[in-house]
Motif scaffolding. Structure first.
Motif, PDB file in Angstrom:
ATOM      1  N   UNK A  51       0.885  -1.163   0.000  1.00  0.00           N
ATOM      2  CA  UNK A  51       0.000   0.000   0.000  1.00  0.00           C
ATOM      3  C   UNK A  51       0.924   1.215   0.000  1.00  0.00           C
ATOM      4  N   UNK A  52       0.877   1.978  -1.082  1.00  0.00           N
ATOM      5  CA  UNK A  52       1.787   3.113  -1.225  1.00  0.00           C
ATOM      6  C   UNK A  52       0.986   4.402  -1.354  1.00  0.00           C
ATOM      7  N   UNK A  57      10.297  10.450  -3.036  1.00  0.00           N
ATOM      8  CA  UNK A  57      11.209   9.883  -4.024  1.00  0.00           C
ATOM      9  C   UNK A  57      11.169   8.381  -3.924  1.00  0.00           C
ATOM     10  N   UNK A  58      11.067   7.636  -4.929  1.00  0.00           N
ATOM     11  CA  UNK A  58      11.034   7.997  -6.343  1.00  0.00           C
ATOM     12  C   UNK A  58       9.617   8.224  -6.871  1.00  0.00           C
ATOM     13  N   UNK A  59       8.709   8.666  -6.067  1.00  0.00           N
ATOM     14  CA  UNK A  59       7.356   8.951  -6.527  1.00  0.00           C
ATOM     15  C   UNK A  59       6.293   8.236  -5.719  1.00  0.00           C
ATOM     16  N   UNK A  60       6.663   7.196  -4.995  1.00  0.00           N
ATOM     17  CA  UNK A  60       5.725   6.481  -4.131  1.00  0.00           C
ATOM     18  C   UNK A  60       6.412   6.168  -2.809  1.00  0.00           C
ATOM     19  N   UNK A  61       5.646   6.186  -1.743  1.00  0.00           N
ATOM     20  CA  UNK A  61       6.177   5.836  -0.421  1.00  0.00           C
ATOM     21  C   UNK A  61       5.349   4.705   0.160  1.00  0.00           C
ATOM     22  N   UNK A  62       6.043   3.730   0.704  1.00  0.00           N
ATOM     23  CA  UNK A  62       5.381   2.582   1.308  1.00  0.00           C
ATOM     24  C   UNK A  62       4.700   2.997   2.601  1.00  0.00           C
ATOM     25  N   UNK A  63       3.422   2.680   2.700  1.00  0.00           N
ATOM     26  CA  UNK A  63       2.683   2.918   3.927  1.00  0.00           C
ATOM     27  C   UNK A  63       2.577   1.617   4.728  1.00  0.00           C
ATOM     28  N   UNK A  64       2.280   0.531   4.021  1.00  0.00           N
ATOM     29  CA  UNK A  64       2.161  -0.778   4.670  1.00  0.00           C
ATOM     30  C   UNK A  64       2.208  -1.852   3.596  1.00  0.00           C
ATOM     31  N   UNK A  65       2.397  -3.075   4.033  1.00  0.00           N
ATOM     32  CA  UNK A  65       2.275  -4.186   3.103  1.00  0.00           C
ATOM     33  C   UNK A  65       1.653  -5.387   3.810  1.00  0.00           C
TER      34      UNK A  65
END
Length: 126
Positions: A51-52, A57-65
């Motif tokens: 879930x991003x 950078x690089x355009x998406x950040x991880x929120x959870x997986x």
């Protein structure tokens, strides 16, 4: 782990010896590379679903997986059933099927609230 038609036999390194173990069809773990001390230490892990959020950078950040997991060779049979792992990178939660369904329902409700807030932002910006 009870034998299932969908399980497959794969090599695993246990206490320095190569053995063949039953592995769940969704497991992506290299059981030889893991090199466990005992069979009880073998764990199955599925591929990550992320879930991003946009930005950074690089355009998406991880929120959870999330991923599937199982400790099929745990000494206590109650601990052998597959579960859903939800993690934010610092904390993990193991959910049984009922809890996973409740979590999915919570995500849907959350997504609907986010969508509503996004529409409110659009209306204010117009």
């Amino acid at each position: 782990m009870a034998a299932t038609a969908s399980a497959r036999l794969v090599p695993a390194l246990i206490n320095g010896r190569t053995v063949r173990i039953e592995c769940l069809p969704w497991c992506v773990t290299d059981h030889v590379a893991e090199s466990e001390r005992s069979l009880e230490d073998v764990a199955h892990a599925g591929a990550l679903t992320d879930l991003v959020v946009p930005g950074g950078e690089p355009g998406l950040r991880l929120l959870a997986h999330v991923r599937l997991g199982a400790d099929s060779y745990a000494p206590d049979p109650a601990d052998q059933d597959p579960f859903l792992v939800v993690s934010d990178g610092s904390e993990s939660h193991h959910l049984n099927p009922k809890q996973a369904g409740q979590f999915a329902d919570n995500l849907i409700a959350f997504a609907e609230q986010v969508r509503s807030l996004a529409h409110a932002i659009t209306e204010v910006a117009s």
